[in-house]
Design a protein around this motif. Structure first.
Motif, short mmCIF file in Angstrom:
data_model
loop_
_atom_site.label_atom_id
_atom_site.label_comp_id
_atom_site.label_asym_id
_atom_site.label_seq_id
_atom_site.Cartn_x
_atom_site.Cartn_y
_atom_site.Cartn_z
N ALA A 169 21.44 21.43 -32.59
CA ALA A 169 20.68 22.80 -32.60
C ALA A 169 19.83 22.88 -33.85
CB ALA A 169 21.67 24.13 -33.03
N ILE A 170 19.99 21.85 -34.84
CA ILE A 170 19.06 21.75 -36.01
C ILE A 170 18.32 20.42 -35.84
CG2 ILE A 170 18.94 21.54 -38.57
CD1 ILE A 170 19.51 24.25 -37.49
N PHE A 218 22.32 16.83 -46.03
CA PHE A 218 22.20 18.16 -45.87
C PHE A 218 20.84 18.80 -46.14
CE2 PHE A 218 22.92 22.72 -46.28
CZ PHE A 218 23.92 22.86 -45.16
N GLY A 219 20.21 18.09 -47.22
CA GLY A 219 18.92 18.58 -47.63
C GLY A 219 17.72 18.17 -46.66
N ASP A 220 18.17 17.18 -45.72
CA ASP A 220 17.18 16.81 -44.58
C ASP A 220 17.61 17.76 -43.58
OD1 ASP A 220 15.46 14.65 -43.15
OD2 ASP A 220 17.04 14.44 -41.75
N LEU A 221 18.56 18.26 -43.25
CA LEU A 221 18.87 19.35 -42.21
C LEU A 221 18.26 20.58 -42.67
CD1 LEU A 221 22.50 18.44 -41.49
CD2 LEU A 221 20.81 18.30 -39.99
N VAL A 222 18.33 20.96 -44.07
CA VAL A 222 17.74 22.10 -44.48
C VAL A 222 16.33 22.32 -44.13
CG1 VAL A 222 17.00 23.34 -46.59
CG2 VAL A 222 19.27 22.66 -46.56
N GLU A 223 15.55 21.08 -44.30
CA GLU A 223 14.15 21.04 -43.80
C GLU A 223 13.73 21.21 -42.46
OE1 GLU A 223 9.84 19.20 -44.23
OE2 GLU A 223 11.54 18.00 -43.84
N ARG A 228 12.11 24.11 -37.46
CA ARG A 228 12.47 24.64 -36.37
C ARG A 228 12.02 26.26 -36.33
NH1 ARG A 228 14.88 22.48 -32.20
NH2 ARG A 228 15.41 20.26 -32.29
N THR A 229 12.38 26.67 -37.28
CA THR A 229 12.13 28.08 -37.51
C THR A 229 10.56 28.36 -37.48
OG1 THR A 229 13.93 28.64 -38.87
CG2 THR A 229 12.36 30.29 -38.92
N MET A 230 9.76 27.58 -37.89
CA MET A 230 8.31 27.42 -38.08
C MET A 230 7.61 26.85 -36.89
SD MET A 230 7.63 29.04 -40.92
CE MET A 230 9.20 30.06 -40.72
#
Length: 265
Positions: A169-170, A218-223, A228-230
């Motif tokens: 999903a991410i 996890f930091g890569d997943l954060v971005e 995706r949100t943007m």
């Protein structure tokens, strides 16, 4: 692939060259990278960065960086530019912009920009503070190489053996097998560097390597979640084959912040 590898190699050489030149040169480089990262971050949401509220956010990023450098240079910082007064000033000015812009600047905009300034500013500030410490070069190299090795290991192991999706999903291309491969490679490198620099015993270094590798991923997943949100694929286009500066430093920003929180740095 060739373009990605070439950009990565040339970028790493330039980055490490300024790192080895010393803390002042490296700090200057990080200030430039923080600037570009924040402008890319702003552009992901606004579609541009040439706006007063973006520049105000950038001033906050610079102020955070200056607060870090000034400690080591022993330069006094005016109280209004010191934390938390700095952020109180930023909040006041952001709300003033909302009124003066007649709601063209929204609370959504300033929330996004202020959070980005805080995250990016402190992420790069901790990198700056690390290099000025005793054994700062060795510490920086260990975190850098572990994060890079974990990222590369995850990519190549995932390409060859990846079957089960990690978090579709991410980031749909990442796999569990790739992630585990990245952790193994990153931990191995932490162990080698840590033993060479006498940073601790083997169990401690293995634990640290696992933490750095997992946190970096996890930091890569954060971005990825932010993008995706943007609704964007990359934060920018400045690095052929890699996207933007924020794309390349997402893992390091998150890693340095977490390592500060658990008092490793």
């Amino acid at each position: 692939m060739k373009q990605r590898v070439l950009t990565g190699v040339l970028g790493a050489i330039a980055y490490l060259a300024l790192l080895f030149l010393g803390a002042p040169w490296y700090s200057g480089l990080l200030a430039v990278l923080a600037t570009i990262s924040f402008l890319e971050f702003a552009q992901m949401k606004l579609g541009h960065w040439k706006a007063p509220h973006v520049l105000l956010g950038l001033l906050l990023v610079w102020s955070i960086l200056w607060n870090s450098v000034s400690v080591f240079l022993k330069i006094p910082v005016p109280s209004i530019l010191a934390f938390p007064n700095l952020w109180l000033l930023g909040i006041v000015l952001f709300f003033v912009l909302i009124v003066l812009s007649k709601n063209k600047v929204t609370i959504d905009h300033i929330s996004y920009l202020s959070l980005g300034a805080l995250y990016i500013g402190y992420g790069f500030a901790i990198m700056i503070e690390t290099i000025w410490q005793e054994k700062g070069l060795a510490l920086t190299l260990m975190v850098l190489f572990t994060t890079w090795a974990s990222d590369s290991g995850a990519y190549f192991v995932g390409k060859r053996f990846g079957k089960r999706k990690l978090w579709p999903a991410i980031s749909p291309n990442k796999t569990i097998e790739g992630s585990l491969g990245g952790v193994f490679v990153g931990t191995l490198l932490t162990l080698v560097i840590g033993l060479c620099c006498n940073f601790g015993q083997i169990p401690t270094l293995i634990g640290l390597g696992i933490i750095i590798s997992l946190v970096g991923q996890f930091g890569d997943l954060v971005e990825s979640a932010i993008k995706r949100t943007m609704g964007v694929k990359d934060s920018g286009t400045i690095l052929p084959g890699h996207g933007g500066v924020f794309d390349r430093f997402d893992s390091l920003i998150f890693t340095f912040v977490v390592l500060r929180l658990i008092e490793v740095l």
